[in-house]
Design a protein around this motif. Structure first.
Motif, PDB file in Angstrom:
ATOM      1  N   PRO A 138     -22.641  22.128  22.391  1.00 12.42           N
ATOM      2  CA  PRO A 138     -22.846  20.899  21.621  1.00 12.42           C
ATOM      3  C   PRO A 138     -22.047  20.789  20.322  1.00 12.42           C
ATOM      4  N   ALA A 139     -21.401  21.855  19.847  1.00 13.60           N
ATOM      5  CA  ALA A 139     -20.661  21.745  18.583  1.00 13.60           C
ATOM      6  C   ALA A 139     -19.512  20.754  18.743  1.00 13.60           C
ATOM      7  N   ALA A 140     -19.286  19.952  17.699  1.00 18.02           N
ATOM      8  CA  ALA A 140     -18.264  18.910  17.799  1.00 18.02           C
ATOM      9  C   ALA A 140     -16.986  19.256  17.058  1.00 18.02           C
ATOM     10  N   ALA A 190     -26.874  18.698  24.633  1.00 18.69           N
ATOM     11  CA  ALA A 190     -26.239  17.478  24.121  1.00 18.69           C
ATOM     12  C   ALA A 190     -24.717  17.604  24.162  1.00 18.69           C
ATOM     13  N   PRO A 191     -24.011  16.520  24.463  1.00 13.43           N
ATOM     14  CA  PRO A 191     -22.553  16.566  24.440  1.00 13.43           C
ATOM     15  C   PRO A 191     -22.043  16.628  22.995  1.00 13.43           C
ATOM     16  N   PRO A 192     -20.856  17.200  22.782  1.00 20.52           N
ATOM     17  CA  PRO A 192     -20.338  17.379  21.411  1.00 20.52           C
ATOM     18  C   PRO A 192     -19.845  16.070  20.802  1.00 20.52           C
ATOM     19  N   LEU A 193     -20.766  15.236  20.380  1.00 23.02           N
ATOM     20  CA  LEU A 193     -20.383  13.915  19.869  1.00 23.02           C
ATOM     21  C   LEU A 193     -20.628  13.799  18.377  1.00 23.02           C
TER      22      LEU A 193
END
Lengths: 334, 528
Positions: free
Chosen positions: A296-298, B313-316
């Motif tokens: 999940p890291a952006a 969760a997607p990395p948004l």
């Protein structure tokens, strides 16, 4: 299959089933037995209480006993716990067994009433409220109404204001770390400066910025400052020229604080050269500048610009050029 | 009259002359409580709460809720000489130096888990049996409030020891708070008393954990139980049971003895777990240090599903105008749970809007008889379970020798596919069960006895079910779907046509059922 109307002839309610007496209701011997069983259960509860007292007073807390399945157990702890459990559990069992076997068990029927009040009561209620409200005269007294509204509005502010001193304003604290140009990287734990030549290819070191002798690190600094040093062969990297310039002879430095939620990115896989955060499994590729390849890291982990000083010890050439750790509203990520 | 009776009479007279309680007490002591094992789930919640108050009070006698740094000088060798917070040091002292301290800590933690598990089980019981319907909607909302309070209370509770695991949990909590647009950073600095980990959080959540939230709990539980008392308990359908009565044991003596006994049984089982099953061995984690972490970091299970959502969760992130919005945190940690809990709280009103049913209901539904609601419930459970599995993906990966990536991708896809699938399957299953009920009423039970007829044909003998069983299987109501015509009596199109269309559609789906057996059908069968 379809929606069906309820206007069908339904099967009749046969009424509550006949009461079936229990063994203890019919047979004096069963009754006697039930009574004895209840007494035994109460007795077991008493045994439990005594076991607890005995363990508390007489069993030292360094005696271990072997119990099958559970292995070696601390006798003191086990005695206290089992004693307490027995004393409570059997007390409850005794009461329930007593109720189930000996107390009268005939079911009784209560009636329900609709909750809605009678029309008369409702009308009276409406009238009472209307009279009451009329007595307050808010509709007529505009001045009172407005001043009341204004004072209530103001009244709501002080409680919020009173919480202001819970903490300092954030200011630029989230953007800053203790790293400055020329700060030595020291091992954590140990606080020893690191010679670039001592790092072998493939090695990983957790570091912190050097601090003056005798000063204490704040936990809030340890929450931002940790840096991971990793040495690869320079040809392993696939970096932009700017990022490559921030490395030193194959040594690359990343913030150890996850760009997702701030956990310590502590797992390094030698084979794949990936960093993994144990909290939410964000995976960063070291060879590509800690680019996020999974999870999940952006954002990639911020990279620290490093070089060596005159004595050959690793130092920061510049502070981090972006905030470390999780995102926040004021973060300018452009 | 015996002396004991005389003495009791004197006391009763004294109290009654000052309060007039006799009239009310007389009615209350013969109040009826219907009996069913699933009605004990709510009791378990209440008893665990009492256990939590008792064991928690014991712990406060030694716990030092302070982040002041101390050097550990206690008996636990591996941590001797280490710097740590007073909170962590005093938790070590409770575990190793206070006799019975470790037992109480473990009882407290087990009771918290049992409390949350019982709340969830009780909530599901109430949902699947339709006990939330009029007049009990308020109590449903109070229940949702209690489960929310429970989540926060649990999180604060296991954060207090200030060990490495719980500190990591707080780090994540602070990141969630920071992610709130506009005010997040400020709220985080105020709550923690500065940049994470701050100096104020442990003492602050201590006050919340032992005073404010338990106080709120006590108030809401009191209203929750008083409403049950006042509105009288629901009962399962059966012979002799109607919407107008309540059948069961009176409070005195049977219910009181059973309920009182049950409290001690729950306490006893909790104590047994505290005695033999180690839980949260904080001395193995070490004191909190934001630069360190232990692999396999897991929150307690009731928070685990939220963590699982965050993991998948997607990395948004959105970066614009010098600001950052972390969708990868906001969506799984705040928006999705917000929608779930709001939807849950509003469900009684949504269902009554769909069915158009505004009557009181005191007889419970058998879950199969309301396929839509049951399917919705199973769908929600599936959603939470997938999230929970993903919350433990690192553990599952180790145990089942899978890669984390495989489990994560499974969860990311399954979270969209499996819940709707669960809905469809559950609805089909409910209808099949209804069909089985219908069969049972019409043709009786299969006995497994084969009989050869004079004609040479083999038939299985069916045994007729009792009139009581027949009543239980057919007494439920089968409400027809709403019919809202698009035009009014004068042929003019009604306003809100679109809303009505949705309502009719939902109502139709809700009313789908296998027609129950009627008296005529039974008569016809008897003639054959």
């Amino acid at each position: 299959m379809s929606a069906v109307s309820n206007e069908i002839e339904i099967i009749d309610d046969p009424g509550a089933p006949a009461h079936v007496p229990r063994a203890a209701d019919l047979n004096p011997r069963s009754e006697k037995r039930a009574e004895q069983q209840v007494a035994i259960l109460f007795g077991l509860s008493g045994v439990g209480s005594l076991l607890l007292i005995y363990s508390y007073v007489f069993v030292a807390d360094d005696i271990f006993i072997f119990i099958p399945i559970m292995g070696n157990q601390n006798a003191h702890q086990l005695g206290l716990g089992i004693g307490m459990a027995m004393s409570l559990f059997f007390l409850g069992m005794a009461a329930v067994h007593w109720a189930k076997t000996l107390m009268p068990e005939t079911e009784i029927v209560n009636h329900r009433h609709e909750f809605r009040s009678s029309d008369e009561d409702r009308a009276d209620f409406v009238k009472t409220v209307k009279d009451g409200v009329a007595g307050v005269q808010l509709g007529r007294r505009k001045l009172i109404k407005r001043s009341l509204a204004a004072s209530l509005g103001l009244f709501a502010l002080p409680p919020v204001l009173l919480l202001r001193d819970l903490g300092p304003l954030p200011k630029k604290q989230l953007e800053m770390t203790s790293w400055k140009a020329g700060t030595r990287l020291v091992t954590d734990p140990g606080n020893r400066p690191i010679l670039a030549s001592d790092l072998e290819v493939g090695s990983v070191v957790q570091t912190l910025p050097a601090i003056a002798e005798g000063t204490e690190r704040l936990l809030s600094d340890i929450a931002k400052d940790p840096v991971l040093l990793i040495r690869l062969r320079p040809e392993d990297f696939q970096l932009t020229p700017e990022k490559f310039a921030m490395t030193h002879e194959g040594i690359i430095a990343f913030s150890k604080i996850c760009s997702h939620m701030g956990c310590a990115v502590a797992l390094y896989e030698q084979q794949t050269k990936h960093l993994l955060c144990p909290c939410h499994q964000s995976t960063f590729d070291v060879t590509r500048g800690a680019k996020v390849i999974f999870g999940p890291a952006a954002r990639p982990l911020p990279q620290l610009d490093i070089t060596v000083d005159a004595e050959g010890y690793l130092v920061a050439r510049a502070p981090f050029n972006e905030p470390v750790g999780p995102s926040f509203w004021e973060r300018n990520s452009q | 009259m015996t002396t004991a009776e005389k003495r009791l009479g004197t006391v009763a007279n004294y109290v009654d002359e000052r309060t007039g309680a006799a009239g009310w007490m007389k009615k209350s002591l013969t109040k009826v409580f219907p009996d069913h094992w699933s009605f004990m789930l709510g009791e378990v919640c209440m008893y665990s709460f009492v256990i939590l108050l008792l064991s928690g009070t014991f712990l406060t006698l030694w716990f030092d809720p302070s982040q002041r740094e101390v050097v550990y000088e206690g008996v636990y060798e591996p941590l001797k000489g280490l710097k740590m917070s007073a909170a962590y040091a005093s938790t070590l002292d409770i575990s190793f130096e206070v006799r019975g301290g470790l037992l109480m800590r473990q009882i407290h933690h087990w009771a918290a888990n049992i409390f949350m598990a019982a709340i969830v089980a009780h909530l599901l019981r109430v949902f699947f049996t339709g006990a939330f319907r009029k007049p009990r909607e308020f109590n449903w909302i109070l229940g949702i409030l209690l489960v929310t309070l429970g989540l926060v209370e649990g999180l604060f509770g296991y954060s207090l020891p200030d060990d490495l695991l719980s500190g990591t949990g707080l780090r994540i909590t602070s990141a969630i708070i920071q992610a709130i647009p506009l005010v997040g950073t400020y709220i985080s600095f105020f709550l923690f008393g500065g940049a994470f980990p701050g100096v104020g959080f442990i003492p602050r959540i201590f006050t919340l954990h032992v005073l404010l939230i338990p106080g709120a709990f006590l108030a809401v539980i009191t209203i929750h139980v008083m409403l049950v008392w006042y509105q009288k308990h629901t009962q399962f359908p059966g012979p002799g049971k109607t919407e107008k009565n309540v059948v069961g044991q009176p409070i005195l003596p049977v219910y009181m003895a059973k309920a009182g006994g049950f409290f001690f049984i729950v306490f006893g089982i909790t104590a047994f777990l505290g005695a033999v099953a180690s839980i949260n061995p904080i001395w193995l984690y070490g004191p909190y240090n934001p630069g360190q972490i232990s692999a396999g970091s897991q929150p307690d299970w009731y928070m685990g599903w939220l963590d699982g959502l965050v993991r998948m969760a997607p990395p948004l992130e959105t970066h614009a105008f010098g600001h950052t919005i972390s969708w990868n945190i906001l969506i799984p940690a705040l928006i999705v749970p917000g929608i779930l809990f709001t939807g849950m709280a509003l469900y009684p009103f949504i269902e009554s809007w769909i069915t158009g049913d505004k009557r009181e209901h005191h007889l419970l539904d058998r879950p199969r008889n309301v396929p839509n609601r049951t399917a919705l419930g199973v769908m929600s459970i599936t959603f939470v379970l997938i999230s929970l599995i993903n919350g433990g993906n690192d553990i599952f990966a180790t145990v089942f020798d899978l890669s984390i990536n495989q489990i994560m991708w499974f969860s990311r896809i399954a979270i969209f596919i499996l819940p709707p699938l669960a809905f469809v399957i559950t609805k089909r299953l409910c209808l099949s069960l209804q069909r089985a009920d219908r069969d049972l009423v019409l043709h009786g039970r299969e006995t497994g006895r084969l009989v050869r007829m004079p004609s040479g044909e083999f038939v299985e003998v069916h045994e007729e079910i009792t009139p009581q069983e027949r009543w239980t299987l057919t007494s439920h109501e089968q409400q027809p779907a709403l019919e809202l015509s698009e035009t009014d009596s004068r042929g003019v199109r009604r306003p809100g046509g679109f809303k009505n269309k949705i309502r009719v559609r939902l109502s139709k789906a809700h009313a789908v059922s296998v027609p129950k057996v009627t008296a005529q059908e039974l008569k016809e069968i008897e003639h054959h």
